[in-house]
Enzyme design. Structure first.
Site, PDB file in Angstrom:
ATOM      1  N   ASP A   1       3.089  -4.492   7.900  1.00 37.18           N
ATOM      2  CA  ASP A   1       1.848  -3.743   7.774  1.00 37.18           C
ATOM      3  C   ASP A   1       0.699  -4.738   7.927  1.00 37.18           C
ATOM      4  OD1 ASP A   1      -0.463  -2.549   6.892  1.00 37.18           O
ATOM      5  OD2 ASP A   1       0.413  -1.730   5.043  1.00 37.18           O
ATOM      6  N   HIS A  28       0.882  -1.167   0.000  1.00 36.32           N
ATOM      7  CA  HIS A  28       0.000   0.000   0.000  1.00 36.32           C
ATOM      8  C   HIS A  28       0.931   1.232   0.000  1.00 36.32           C
ATOM      9  CE1 HIS A  28      -2.778   2.991   1.741  1.00 36.32           C
ATOM     10  NE2 HIS A  28      -3.767   2.172   1.443  1.00 36.32           N
ATOM     11  N   LYS A  60     -10.645  -0.260  10.366  1.00 35.05           N
ATOM     12  CA  LYS A  60     -10.863  -1.445   9.518  1.00 35.05           C
ATOM     13  C   LYS A  60     -11.258  -2.662  10.342  1.00 35.05           C
ATOM     14  CE  LYS A  60      -7.323  -0.009   6.211  1.00 35.05           C
ATOM     15  NZ  LYS A  60      -7.931   0.457   4.962  1.00 35.05           N
ATOM     16  N   CYS A  76      -4.593   2.504  -3.731  1.00 34.55           N
ATOM     17  CA  CYS A  76      -3.347   2.982  -3.105  1.00 34.55           C
ATOM     18  C   CYS A  76      -2.234   1.958  -3.260  1.00 34.55           C
ATOM     19  CB  CYS A  76      -3.545   3.331  -1.638  1.00 34.55           C
ATOM     20  SG  CYS A  76      -4.737   4.623  -1.361  1.00 34.55           S
ATOM     21  N   GLN A 125      -4.563  -5.352   6.959  1.00 40.98           N
ATOM     22  CA  GLN A 125      -5.558  -6.283   6.411  1.00 40.98           C
ATOM     23  C   GLN A 125      -5.454  -7.658   7.063  1.00 40.98           C
ATOM     24  OE1 GLN A 125      -7.925  -5.328   4.370  1.00 40.98           O
ATOM     25  NE2 GLN A 125      -7.143  -3.330   3.758  1.00 40.98           N
TER      26      GLN A 125
HETATM   27  C1  LIG Z   1      -2.466  -2.743   3.541  1.00 41.88           C
HETATM   28  C2  LIG Z   1      -2.778  -1.365   4.013  1.00 41.88           C
HETATM   29  N1  LIG Z   1      -1.802  -0.610   4.535  1.00 41.88           N
HETATM   30  C3  LIG Z   1      -2.025   0.634   4.982  1.00 41.88           C
HETATM   31  C4  LIG Z   1      -3.275   1.199   4.907  1.00 41.88           C
HETATM   32  C5  LIG Z   1      -3.452   2.596   5.412  1.00 41.88           C
HETATM   33  O1  LIG Z   1      -4.382   2.655   6.457  1.00 41.88           O
HETATM   34  P1  LIG Z   1      -4.889   4.065   6.965  1.00 41.88           P
HETATM   35  O2  LIG Z   1      -5.346   4.801   5.765  1.00 41.88           O
HETATM   36  O3  LIG Z   1      -5.992   3.741   7.906  1.00 41.88           O
HETATM   37  O4  LIG Z   1      -3.722   4.721   7.633  1.00 41.88           O
HETATM   38  C6  LIG Z   1      -4.324   0.459   4.362  1.00 41.88           C
HETATM   39  C7  LIG Z   1      -5.679   1.046   4.249  1.00 41.88           C
HETATM   40  O5  LIG Z   1      -6.207   1.318   3.199  1.00 41.88           O
HETATM   41  C8  LIG Z   1      -4.071  -0.856   3.902  1.00 41.88           C
HETATM   42  O6  LIG Z   1      -5.042  -1.594   3.361  1.00 41.88           O
END
Ligand SMILES: Cc1ncc(COP(=O)(O)O)c(C=O)c1O
Lengths: 154, 426
Positions: free
Chosen positions: B211, B136, B237, B377, B214
């Site tokens: 990270d 991401h 989430k 993203c 998910q």
């Molecule tokens: C794999 C992953 N990393 C990071 C993020 C970023 O999360 P946030 O926008 O809540 O900081 C997301 C959310 O879309 C994600 O799916």
């Protein structure tokens, strides 16, 4: 189902795009992307011997963005900068109208089909991306009348 | 079906609303999840009974608020088998990743000015950071920036055609200072072999960051068993409120890091020209924190614990299997990402021949089906597969087979509308 968005005219331009992908003597170009969905378009502008607008475009994107490029090209090619500016301003106003404006078919012709798009905030950028590219290319080329630069807002 | 979905759905007020004249079918939990009443009630109860600034003031409310905040930390720590002093509250996962990136950046800058810093966080030319092509943007851009600031090099694992990490071409070497990888890809659904990646990082003397945006919401996690040094995820989430994310880090490491945001609440002692910092986690929680959100997130954690994360995982596996099969049966639909439930989560991306993903998503929305379209993203993933974007269905514990059917039917509607229903051979 979504007929307000996907008017026949839009689907027709999407499937049978008008206009050209290149012109002989472009004066400027502009590449625009929509970072939320990855749509891209490049617009080239030029001028014929009588000072009328020439436009070419290439891009990839959804039906709304593709059809909008096609309609834009059909509407504006061969217009003087002043005539074009009037149409560009009217289209921008239509897109910002949240569906509340009754578009002037005399000015906008096929582009009135995009009236419904203005009710879907996520899709307005799709409809405007090629118009933004055009306005930017016009400014770079010096071919703009003042009000055409309105299209740069956003 | 291993979960009583009907009774779960009754806990989520929003799921009974209509959109565009159709019952809402919410399949965008990968972007954000919906919230059960217990979470909303917990936040409201906090504001109505105990609201005060935490860690400040000598009055009863301040004590109660501090107690609520710190118990939330314990509950959330327990959810992943961590201890409370390893849990830092941030705004979201993005901020948590930046917090670690800035630890490196700040340590490197201080080192150049002769300060005494932990060498594990000092980066310069010759060093490298390893990520994957399926990150991401939240776990990519901070490292690009850090490399630009320090002269370190960014390297990455590529992706195979099936949507898995290409473990053969391993860029990790003795100059690697950090391996930062996603546990479950939010666009491909791939679950990466975290233990193996962390082992390779440690073998080369690098730190490991995962990270878990998910994964923590969707499966049981024993954080120490993953081998990670740092992990993070967002509350929103996993049925919690927006405005709160979690950074987990080994306590010893957190205590070796310079702060990210500085100001009140994160100090030990202050004079006009010098400050010493509090131990973690307080060191990383400058200013008045998000107390009500922490309370709400703790309620979400307890809600999930009551249902059982094994049950959530099993339920999502069943939904994913059904979804993959249904998409496979649709001519003209291509799954982007692993085509089986092996090492795969419930986020399923796909493209439809002849229709742009935006248009697919729009027609699905007109049928009440909420999905995400775009590059999610994770733009480099779309480039890798040479597609402009995908449409993504991402179910959660409150979805059932009927929701999947509704989604699949709406894809067929899109094909009919755009006149691209493929002829089936035979
Ligand atoms: C794999 C992953 N990393 C990071 C993020 C970023 O999360 P946030 O926008 O809540 O900081 C997301 C959310 O879309 C994600 O799916």
């Amino acid at each position: 189902m979504s007929e307000d968005l996907y008017q026949e005219i839009i689907l027709d331009h999407y499937k049978n795009p008008r206009g050209v992908a290149a012109i002989d003597y472009p004066l400027a170009d502009s590449h625009q992307v929509n970072p939320t969905c990855g749509d891209e378009v490049t617009v080239w502008v030029g001028q014929d011997t009588e000072g009328r607008l020439q436009i070419a475009y290439q891009g990839q994107g959804c039906s709304i963005s593709q059809a909008s490029s096609s309609v834009m090209s059909e509407l504006l090619v061969g217009k003087t900068p002043e005539e074009a500016a009037k149409i560009q301003t009217a289209f921008l106003e239509l897109m910002q109208s949240k569906g509340l404006l009754d578009p002037d078919e005399e000015v906008l012709e096929d582009a009135v089909a995009f009236a419904g798009v203005s009710r879907y905030p996520a899709r307005i950028k799709c409809a405007l991306i090629s118009w933004m590219a055009l306005a930017d290319a016009q400014i770079k080329s010096g071919l703009t009348s003042d009000s055409a630069s309105l299209g740069r807002k956003e | 079906m291993s979960l009583d979905v009907a009774s779960i759905r009754a806990d989520f007020p929003i799921l009974s609303r209509e959109v565009r004249g159709m019952p809402l079918v919410y399949l965008d939990s990968g972007a954000t999840s919906q919230k059960p009443s217990v979470v909303l009630d917990a936040e409201r109860h906090f504001y109505e009974t105990s609201n005060a600034a935490v860690h400040r003031g000598a009055h009863a409310l301040a004590e109660e608020a501090t107690d609520a905040y710190e118990s939330a930390r314990s509950i959330i720590a327990g959810f992943i088998g961590a201890s409370p002093n390893e849990i830092v509250f941030t705004k979201n996962a993005t901020e948590a990743i930046n917090l670690v990136a800035y630890a490196f950046s700040n340590a490197s800058a201080k080192y150049r000015h002769g300060h005494d810093v932990d060498s594990r966080f000092v980066l310069g030319p010759g060093d490298n950071i390893v990520v994957t092509e399926m990150e991401h943007h939240a776990n990519l851009i901070p490292w690009q920036e850090l490399c630009a600031k320090t002269g370190a090099e960014l390297k990455w694992f590529g992706i195979t055609q099936e949507g898995r990490l290409d473990l053969e071409t391993d860029p990790i070497d003795h100059n690697t200072k950090l391996v930062a990888v996603v546990h479950q890809s939010n666009i491909l659904g791939t679950i990466n072999p975290i233990q193996e990646l962390m082992r390779r990082a440690h073998e080369n003397g690098a730190l490991g960051l995962v990270d878990m945006c998910q994964s923590v919401p969707h499966m049981p996690i024993d954080i120490h068993a993953t081998g990670a040094d740092f992990a993070m995820w967002s509350g929103h989430k996993m049925l919690g409120p927006t405005g709160i994310g979690i950074l987990w880090g080994k306590h010893e490491l957190l205590n070796s890091m310079p702060p990210f945001l500085t100001g009140g609440s994160m100090i030990e002692m202050v004079t006009m020209d010098h400050t010493t910092y509090a131990a973690a986690p307080a060191r990383f929680e400058a200013g008045v924190p998000m107390v009500a959100q922490a309370v709400g997130l703790a309620a979400a954690v307890q809600y999930l614990e009551t249902i059982g994360m094994e049950n959530v995982e099993r339920h999502e596996q069943a939904l994913t299997e059904y979804l993959l099969q249904s998409l496979r049966d649709l001519p003209g639909v291509n799954i982007i990402g692993p085509d089986s439930t092996l090492d795969r989560g419930s986020a399923v991306s796909f493209t439809v021949d002849g229709i742009h993903p935006h248009d697919v998503g729009h027609i699905m929305d007109s049928q009440g089906v909420a999905v995400r379209v775009g590059h999610h993203c994770a733009w480099p993933v779309c480039r890798r597969f040479d597609i402009p974007a995908t449409t993504r269905i991402s179910p959660y514990l409150y979805n059932d087979f009927a929701d999947i059917d509704a989604a699949v039917n709406s894809i067929v509607k899109a094909q009919e509308f755009f006149g691209v229903v493929p002829e089936v051979a035979g």
